[in-house]
Motif scaffolding. Structure first.
Motif, PDB file in Angstrom:
ATOM      1  N   ASN A  40      -7.673 -17.359 -11.545  1.00 57.92           N
ATOM      2  CA  ASN A  40      -7.711 -16.839  -9.949  1.00 57.92           C
ATOM      3  C   ASN A  40      -6.428 -15.071 -10.158  1.00 57.92           C
ATOM      4  OD1 ASN A  40      -9.621 -18.407  -8.793  1.00 57.92           O
ATOM      5  ND2 ASN A  40      -7.216 -20.424  -8.572  1.00 57.92           N
ATOM      6  N   TRP A  41      -5.480 -15.162 -10.514  1.00 58.45           N
ATOM      7  CA  TRP A  41      -4.414 -14.112  -9.836  1.00 58.45           C
ATOM      8  C   TRP A  41      -5.574 -12.769 -10.520  1.00 58.45           C
ATOM      9  CZ3 TRP A  41      -1.378 -12.074  -6.982  1.00 58.45           C
ATOM     10  CH2 TRP A  41      -1.096 -10.757  -7.539  1.00 58.45           C
ATOM     11  N   GLN A  42      -5.826 -12.989 -12.107  1.00 54.88           N
ATOM     12  CA  GLN A  42      -6.560 -12.143 -11.561  1.00 54.88           C
ATOM     13  C   GLN A  42      -8.026 -11.377 -11.648  1.00 54.88           C
ATOM     14  OE1 GLN A  42      -5.740 -10.486 -15.014  1.00 54.88           O
ATOM     15  NE2 GLN A  42      -3.908 -11.747 -15.000  1.00 54.88           N
ATOM     16  N   GLN A  43      -8.248 -12.693 -11.014  1.00 53.52           N
ATOM     17  CA  GLN A  43      -9.685 -12.147  -9.965  1.00 53.52           C
ATOM     18  C   GLN A  43      -9.201 -11.753  -9.031  1.00 53.52           C
ATOM     19  OE1 GLN A  43     -12.744 -12.449 -10.905  1.00 53.52           O
ATOM     20  NE2 GLN A  43     -13.354 -11.511  -8.625  1.00 53.52           N
ATOM     21  N   VAL A  44      -7.473 -11.398  -8.618  1.00 48.62           N
ATOM     22  CA  VAL A  44      -7.355 -10.965  -7.295  1.00 48.62           C
ATOM     23  C   VAL A  44      -6.774  -9.589  -7.826  1.00 48.62           C
ATOM     24  CG1 VAL A  44      -4.435 -10.704  -5.572  1.00 48.62           C
ATOM     25  CG2 VAL A  44      -6.363 -12.501  -5.695  1.00 48.62           C
ATOM     26  N   GLU A  45      -6.185  -9.540  -8.648  1.00 50.49           N
ATOM     27  CA  GLU A  45      -5.307  -8.309  -9.490  1.00 50.49           C
ATOM     28  C   GLU A  45      -6.621  -7.263  -9.783  1.00 50.49           C
ATOM     29  OE1 GLU A  45      -3.429  -8.653 -12.953  1.00 50.49           O
ATOM     30  OE2 GLU A  45      -1.885  -8.468 -12.025  1.00 50.49           O
ATOM     31  N   ASN A  46      -8.033  -7.595 -10.244  1.00 49.21           N
ATOM     32  CA  ASN A  46      -9.603  -7.282 -10.269  1.00 49.21           C
ATOM     33  C   ASN A  46     -10.043  -6.757  -9.205  1.00 49.21           C
ATOM     34  OD1 ASN A  46     -11.768  -6.120 -11.644  1.00 49.21           O
ATOM     35  ND2 ASN A  46     -12.713  -8.523 -11.696  1.00 49.21           N
ATOM     36  N   LEU A  47     -10.119  -7.474  -8.419  1.00 53.34           N
ATOM     37  CA  LEU A  47     -10.407  -6.874  -7.004  1.00 53.34           C
ATOM     38  C   LEU A  47      -8.963  -5.634  -6.289  1.00 53.34           C
ATOM     39  CD1 LEU A  47     -11.676 -10.262  -5.397  1.00 53.34           C
ATOM     40  CD2 LEU A  47     -13.257  -8.082  -5.907  1.00 53.34           C
ATOM     41  N   MET A  48      -8.167  -5.983  -6.452  1.00 53.04           N
ATOM     42  CA  MET A  48      -6.862  -5.407  -6.094  1.00 53.04           C
ATOM     43  C   MET A  48      -7.269  -3.772  -6.788  1.00 53.04           C
ATOM     44  SD  MET A  48      -3.380  -7.507  -4.588  1.00 53.04           S
ATOM     45  CE  MET A  48      -3.344  -7.606  -6.567  1.00 53.04           C
ATOM     46  N   GLN A  49      -7.370  -3.638  -7.979  1.00 51.51           N
ATOM     47  CA  GLN A  49      -7.454  -2.341  -8.819  1.00 51.51           C
ATOM     48  C   GLN A  49      -8.777  -1.863  -8.231  1.00 51.51           C
ATOM     49  OE1 GLN A  49      -6.211  -1.040 -11.546  1.00 51.51           O
ATOM     50  NE2 GLN A  49      -7.306   0.384 -11.109  1.00 51.51           N
ATOM     51  N   ARG A  50     -10.404  -2.689  -7.858  1.00 49.69           N
ATOM     52  CA  ARG A  50     -11.404  -1.709  -7.269  1.00 49.69           C
ATOM     53  C   ARG A  50     -10.877  -0.941  -6.002  1.00 49.69           C
ATOM     54  NH1 ARG A  50     -16.640  -1.413  -6.521  1.00 49.69           N
ATOM     55  NH2 ARG A  50     -17.528  -2.177  -5.006  1.00 49.69           N
ATOM     56  N   ARG A  51     -10.477  -1.717  -5.291  1.00 48.46           N
ATOM     57  CA  ARG A  51      -9.687  -1.475  -3.707  1.00 48.46           C
ATOM     58  C   ARG A  51      -8.967  -0.230  -4.204  1.00 48.46           C
ATOM     59  NH1 ARG A  51      -6.162  -4.323   0.723  1.00 48.46           N
ATOM     60  NH2 ARG A  51      -4.881  -4.310  -1.234  1.00 48.46           N
ATOM     61  N   TYR A  52      -8.347  -0.190  -4.876  1.00 52.76           N
ATOM     62  CA  TYR A  52      -7.415   0.664  -5.481  1.00 52.76           C
ATOM     63  C   TYR A  52      -7.804   2.553  -5.994  1.00 52.76           C
ATOM     64  CZ  TYR A  52      -3.618   2.929  -8.397  1.00 52.76           C
ATOM     65  OH  TYR A  52      -2.491   3.883  -8.929  1.00 52.76           O
ATOM     66  N   ASP A  53      -8.987   1.879  -6.844  1.00 50.63           N
ATOM     67  CA  ASP A  53      -9.633   3.172  -7.636  1.00 50.63           C
ATOM     68  C   ASP A  53     -11.083   3.664  -6.002  1.00 50.63           C
ATOM     69  OD1 ASP A  53      -8.443   3.002  -9.667  1.00 50.63           O
ATOM     70  OD2 ASP A  53     -10.485   1.770 -10.400  1.00 50.63           O
ATOM     71  N   LEU A  54     -10.800   2.881  -4.538  1.00 50.05           N
ATOM     72  CA  LEU A  54     -11.876   3.373  -3.856  1.00 50.05           C
ATOM     73  C   LEU A  54     -11.386   3.805  -3.360  1.00 50.05           C
ATOM     74  CD1 LEU A  54     -14.397   0.663  -2.923  1.00 50.05           C
ATOM     75  CD2 LEU A  54     -14.782   2.463  -4.097  1.00 50.05           C
ATOM     76  N   ILE A  55      -9.185   3.545  -3.193  1.00 46.74           N
ATOM     77  CA  ILE A  55      -8.816   4.845  -1.704  1.00 46.74           C
ATOM     78  C   ILE A  55      -9.330   5.885  -1.728  1.00 46.74           C
ATOM     79  CG2 ILE A  55      -6.431   4.515  -0.953  1.00 46.74           C
ATOM     80  CD1 ILE A  55      -6.856   1.730  -1.358  1.00 46.74           C
ATOM     81  N   PRO A  56      -8.809   7.043  -3.584  1.00 44.71           N
ATOM     82  CA  PRO A  56      -8.302   7.782  -3.011  1.00 44.71           C
ATOM     83  C   PRO A  56     -10.067   9.548  -2.437  1.00 44.71           C
ATOM     84  CG  PRO A  56      -7.902   6.746  -5.368  1.00 44.71           C
ATOM     85  CD  PRO A  56      -8.334   6.090  -4.544  1.00 44.71           C
ATOM     86  N   ASN A  57     -10.804   8.130  -2.812  1.00 47.09           N
ATOM     87  CA  ASN A  57     -12.608   8.666  -2.041  1.00 47.09           C
ATOM     88  C   ASN A  57     -12.667   8.771  -1.117  1.00 47.09           C
ATOM     89  OD1 ASN A  57     -13.740   9.261  -5.109  1.00 47.09           O
ATOM     90  ND2 ASN A  57     -13.695   7.300  -4.788  1.00 47.09           N
ATOM     91  N   LEU A  58     -12.009   7.564  -0.142  1.00 46.18           N
ATOM     92  CA  LEU A  58     -12.057   7.517   0.490  1.00 46.18           C
ATOM     93  C   LEU A  58     -11.136   8.630   1.511  1.00 46.18           C
ATOM     94  CD1 LEU A  58     -12.869   5.496   3.983  1.00 46.18           C
ATOM     95  CD2 LEU A  58     -11.648   3.935   2.727  1.00 46.18           C
ATOM     96  N   VAL A  59      -9.852   8.900   0.965  1.00 38.79           N
ATOM     97  CA  VAL A  59      -8.734   9.532   1.590  1.00 38.79           C
ATOM     98  C   VAL A  59      -9.310  10.773   1.602  1.00 38.79           C
ATOM     99  CG1 VAL A  59      -6.050  10.567   1.414  1.00 38.79           C
ATOM    100  CG2 VAL A  59      -6.916   7.549   1.006  1.00 38.79           C
ATOM    101  N   GLU A  60      -9.857  11.248   0.655  1.00 44.98           N
ATOM    102  CA  GLU A  60     -10.284  12.098   0.259  1.00 44.98           C
ATOM    103  C   GLU A  60     -11.591  13.071   1.209  1.00 44.98           C
ATOM    104  OE1 GLU A  60      -8.807  14.929  -0.955  1.00 44.98           O
ATOM    105  OE2 GLU A  60      -7.339  13.859  -1.000  1.00 44.98           O
ATOM    106  N   VAL A  61     -12.216  11.944   2.074  1.00 44.58           N
ATOM    107  CA  VAL A  61     -12.948  12.233   3.031  1.00 44.58           C
ATOM    108  C   VAL A  61     -13.117  12.287   4.526  1.00 44.58           C
ATOM    109  CG1 VAL A  61     -15.675  11.366   3.620  1.00 44.58           C
ATOM    110  CG2 VAL A  61     -15.288  11.653   1.441  1.00 44.58           C
ATOM    111  N   THR A  62     -11.971  11.396   4.590  1.00 47.43           N
ATOM    112  CA  THR A  62     -10.767  11.579   5.550  1.00 47.43           C
ATOM    113  C   THR A  62      -9.884  11.755   5.593  1.00 47.43           C
ATOM    114  OG1 THR A  62     -11.183   8.698   5.615  1.00 47.43           O
ATOM    115  CG2 THR A  62      -9.796   9.639   7.197  1.00 47.43           C
ATOM    116  N   LYS A  63      -9.105  13.308   5.135  1.00 46.02           N
ATOM    117  CA  LYS A  63      -8.842  14.377   5.184  1.00 46.02           C
ATOM    118  C   LYS A  63      -9.226  15.373   5.693  1.00 46.02           C
ATOM    119  CE  LYS A  63      -5.270  13.901   1.475  1.00 46.02           C
ATOM    120  NZ  LYS A  63      -4.407  14.158   0.633  1.00 46.02           N
TER     121      LYS A  63
END
Length: 189
Positions: A40-63
């Motif tokens: 279950n922790w591995q699944q949490v880490e997997n989703l946190m990694q997905r979020r981690y990867d999406l954030i730079p794109n969202l930040v750049e568009v918002t900037k």
């Protein structure tokens, strides 16, 4: 006389076998529960990694729309850096709670920029992030449920004796940070 020895041997065998079977069953249950917590922790880490990867794109568009909101972008960058440096579950949980707070401030910030909300790229990224956050919430709940069951089992007698002797330690919950319960504030001064 021979019958008496056979009966004594059978009784001794049962006295030894029954506790051995019970201990083996309890140990195997603890191993299974420990693996469930880890999975279950591995699944949490997997989703946190997905979020981690999406954030730079969202930040750049918002900037492009909110370039003067450097504090929010700095908080997000710092939280992402802490996630990359997390060496154990407790550090990862703390860093992700910090990131969740920074993301909520970013999303509140976007409400003040109608042209940003109309951006197709931003809307797509926001939808992906929202979907990831929903899946992450479910994964956190699954993780916390497995931690609760595991921690409860290793604390109960007589399993606690076995758990202590074989190094089964309690696992940390993924808890909401104190900041996450507060509404994010955006100041344009």
């Amino acid at each position: 006389m021979k019958k008496t020895w056979i009966i004594v041997l059978v009784i001794v065998a049962l006295v030894i076998a029954i506790p051995a079977i019970s201990i083996t069953g309890s140990y195997n249950k603890l191993v299974g529960m420990d693996e469930s917590v880890n999975a279950n922790w591995q699944q949490v880490e997997n989703l946190m990694q997905r979020r981690y990867d999406l954030i730079p794109n969202l930040v750049e568009v918002t900037k492009g729309y909110a370039s003067h909101e450097e504090q929010v972008f700095t908080e997000i960058a710092n939280a992402r850096a802490r996630i990359g440096q997390g060496s154990n579950r407790e550090d990862m949980i703390d860093a992700n709670q910090e990131l969740t707070g920074a993301l909520s401030r970013l999303l509140v910030l976007t409400e003040n920029y109608p042209q940003l909300q109309a951006s197709e790229q931003f809307v797509r990224l926001q939808d992906e992030l929202a979907g990831t956050e929903n899946r992450l919430a479910v994964a956190r709940q699954d993780y916390n449920n497995s931690v609760r069951d595991y921690n409860d089992t290793i604390r109960r007698f007589p399993t606690s004796l076995l758990a202590n002797n074989f190094g089964f330690d309690s696992q940390p919950y993924f808890e909401m940070s104190s900041e996450a319960g507060e509404a994010p504030q955006v100041n344009f001064n």
